[in-house]
Design a protein around this motif. Structure first.
Motif, short mmCIF file in Angstrom:
data_model
loop_
_atom_site.label_atom_id
_atom_site.label_comp_id
_atom_site.label_asym_id
_atom_site.label_seq_id
_atom_site.Cartn_x
_atom_site.Cartn_y
_atom_site.Cartn_z
N MET A 69 -19.12 10.28 -4.78
CA MET A 69 -19.73 9.12 -5.47
C MET A 69 -19.12 7.81 -4.95
N ALA A 70 -17.80 7.82 -4.74
CA ALA A 70 -17.11 6.61 -4.23
C ALA A 70 -17.64 6.27 -2.83
N THR A 71 -17.80 7.31 -1.98
CA THR A 71 -18.29 7.10 -0.61
C THR A 71 -19.72 6.56 -0.62
N MET A 72 -20.58 7.17 -1.47
CA MET A 72 -21.98 6.74 -1.57
C MET A 72 -22.09 5.28 -2.01
N MET A 73 -21.31 4.94 -3.03
CA MET A 73 -21.40 3.58 -3.58
C MET A 73 -20.85 2.55 -2.60
N ARG A 74 -19.82 2.96 -1.86
CA ARG A 74 -19.24 2.07 -0.85
C ARG A 74 -20.26 1.82 0.28
N ALA A 75 -21.12 2.82 0.52
CA ALA A 75 -22.15 2.68 1.54
C ALA A 75 -23.37 1.91 1.03
N GLY A 76 -23.32 1.49 -0.23
CA GLY A 76 -24.39 0.67 -0.79
C GLY A 76 -25.53 1.46 -1.41
N VAL A 77 -25.35 2.79 -1.61
CA VAL A 77 -26.40 3.61 -2.23
C VAL A 77 -26.41 3.32 -3.74
N PRO A 78 -27.58 3.06 -4.35
CA PRO A 78 -27.64 2.82 -5.80
C PRO A 78 -27.11 4.01 -6.59
N LEU A 79 -26.53 3.73 -7.77
CA LEU A 79 -25.83 4.75 -8.57
C LEU A 79 -26.69 5.99 -8.85
N VAL A 80 -27.92 5.80 -9.37
CA VAL A 80 -28.77 6.94 -9.74
C VAL A 80 -29.12 7.78 -8.51
N GLN A 81 -29.41 7.09 -7.40
CA GLN A 81 -29.74 7.80 -6.15
C GLN A 81 -28.52 8.57 -5.63
N ALA A 82 -27.33 7.98 -5.80
CA ALA A 82 -26.09 8.63 -5.37
C ALA A 82 -25.89 9.95 -6.13
N PHE A 83 -26.19 9.93 -7.44
CA PHE A 83 -26.10 11.16 -8.25
C PHE A 83 -27.02 12.24 -7.67
N GLU A 84 -28.23 11.84 -7.34
CA GLU A 84 -29.24 12.77 -6.83
C GLU A 84 -28.78 13.41 -5.52
N ILE A 85 -28.25 12.56 -4.60
CA ILE A 85 -27.79 13.06 -3.29
C ILE A 85 -26.63 14.05 -3.46
N VAL A 86 -25.67 13.68 -4.32
CA VAL A 86 -24.49 14.54 -4.54
C VAL A 86 -24.90 15.85 -5.21
N ALA A 87 -25.82 15.77 -6.18
CA ALA A 87 -26.29 16.98 -6.89
C ALA A 87 -26.99 17.92 -5.92
N ASP A 88 -27.83 17.37 -5.03
CA ASP A 88 -28.54 18.19 -4.04
C ASP A 88 -27.58 18.83 -3.04
N GLY A 89 -26.50 18.12 -2.74
CA GLY A 89 -25.54 18.60 -1.74
C GLY A 89 -24.57 19.63 -2.26
N SER A 90 -24.48 19.80 -3.59
CA SER A 90 -23.51 20.73 -4.16
C SER A 90 -23.97 22.18 -4.01
N GLU A 91 -23.03 23.06 -3.64
CA GLU A 91 -23.36 24.48 -3.46
C GLU A 91 -23.35 25.24 -4.78
#
Length: 407
Positions: A72-94
């Motif tokens: 989440m810290a990496t996503m937000m630092r890259a400028g990804v909006p919070l809700v979208q960051a959640f979605e990306i991280v959730a999809d990436g989790s095994e």
């Protein structure tokens, strides 16, 4: 008022992407209405079975939470909006459980709740310290910096826990294997020798007789012995969970243990320094920060000491003086804190202390493992070697008798 139940749902979000999760509601109609408010059109909704309650904590480990925070810290630092960051991280989790947890938080945030209030609904995974730090980050508008700090804190804490576990698990595992091997020898191998010895008709050496007697006892009562050991372990674990007094006593004993006590002491100081550095750097007032720190030290002696420090600090005393008066903090940490207070860089000095003590724990664990290996080999040698010698003693004696009779 009707009691709330947990419902499992599947549906599509505003972008038309398929999503699923859980929601707590009084009835299905209200659950659908709440999901509609969050911009989700539900395709499936059913009440969750009691037995598989998600809140039981299966599958989501502290290390998963550390990884989630780092991502989440990496996503937000890259400028990804919070809700979208959640979605990306959730999809990436095994892990499905982790994805589910992240999606629940995302749904709460997209419904207009703050990140901090969304994670407060999951106290099993996010403790007060985590929630307070996220809250502080949101309030100050520096959430990505705060998430980065929390991720570092979580990673270091979990790494420290893993090292202590490694130091304790290795000897226990080897001793357990030694006991199992000895048990198999006593139950399966020794009786074979015993039948051979009976055909000799001669008197057996005392050591051999003792091992045979032990073998007969183990053969007769091995089931009772196994159940007895299991009952003691389960009973002790249950008592430890229920009794705060027993946990406190074990904590005090742990600090007095040779070698291991030193590791536990250093790890408690490292946790204290790391947690206080993280909270203080987040702008949390010192007295409130010490409140959070007390529970994270992992040992009642240090917990009580931190509570005393908090009381002293709240009356206006300097942190280094109040730490000194407890008598449990090493001089080096006290000096570092004193310098930090003078220079106005307390979080930086505490961070350096934490790094130093984490390195000390690392070295101590490596030394302990190196020290344990020859000791464990010696124990194994005595246990297994002793049994083998006991079995071969009569054969050696018989050989000398036969050899003597040939002259």
């Amino acid at each position: 008022m009707a009691e709330a139940a947990t419902f499992v749902w599947e549906g599509k979000d505003k972008q038309g992407k398929k999503t699923r999760g859980e929601i707590s509601s009084v009835n299905p109609a209200l659950a659908k209405a709440e999901l509609r408010r969050q911009g989700i059109s539900t395709t499936k909704l059913k009440k969750k079975a009691k037995g598989s309650s998600f809140s039981m904590g299966g599958g989501v480990k502290p290390l998963d939470i550390a990884l989630f925070t780092r991502q989440m810290a990496t996503m937000m630092r890259a400028g990804v909006p919070l809700v979208q960051a959640f979605e990306i991280v959730a999809d990436g989790s095994e892990k499905p459980k982790v994805s589910q947890l992240i999606r629940e938080i995302r749904n709460d945030v997209s419904a207009g709740n703050s990140f901090a209030s969304s994670i407060r609904k999951h106290p099993l995974y996010f403790d007060d310290l985590f929630c307070n730090l996220v809250d502080a980050g949101e309030s100050s508008g520096a959430l990505e910096t705060m998430l980065d700090r929390i991720a570092t804190y979580k990673e270091k804490t979990e790494s420290l826990k893993a090292k202590i576990k490694k130091a304790m698990t290795y000897p226990i595992a080897v001793v357990a294997v030694a006991v199992i091997v000895s048990g198999i020898l006593l139950i399966k191998v020794v009786p074979q020798f015993e039948s051979v010895f009976q055909s000799f008709g001669a008197e057996l050496p005392a050591f051999t007789q003792m091992v045979i007697n032990l073998s007969e006892f183990v053969q007769a009562y091995w089931l009772m012995i196994v159940f007895g050991i299991a009952a003691v372990i389960v009973g002790f674990s249950a008592l430890k969970k229920r009794s705060q007094g027993l946990r406190d006593t074990l904590d005090r004993i742990a600090l007095k243990m040779p070698v291991a006590g030193n590791i536990i002491e250093k790890s408690s100081i490292a946790r204290y320094s790391r947690t206080l550095a993280t909270t203080f750097a987040a702008g949390v007032p010192l007295v409130d920060a010490l409140n959070s720190v007390a529970g994270s030290t992992g040992n009642v002696v240090y917990k009580n000491a931190v509570m005393k420090v908090r009381d002293d600090v709240s009356t206006g005393q300097q942190l280094n003086f109040s730490m000194k008066s407890t008598g449990v903090f090493p001089n080096m940490v006290i000096q570092m804190v004193a310098i930090g207070e003078e220079a106005g860089a307390l979080d930086d000095m505490l961070d350096k202390s934490a790094n130093y003590y984490e390195e000390q724990v690392d070295n101590a664990v490596d030394n302990l493992t190196a020290l344990m290996e020859p000791m464990i080999m010696a124990v194994l040698g005595v246990l297994v070697g002793g049994l083998i010698i006991a079995m071969y003693l009569p054969i050696f004696q018989l050989g000398s008798v036969v050899g003597g009779g040939g002259h």
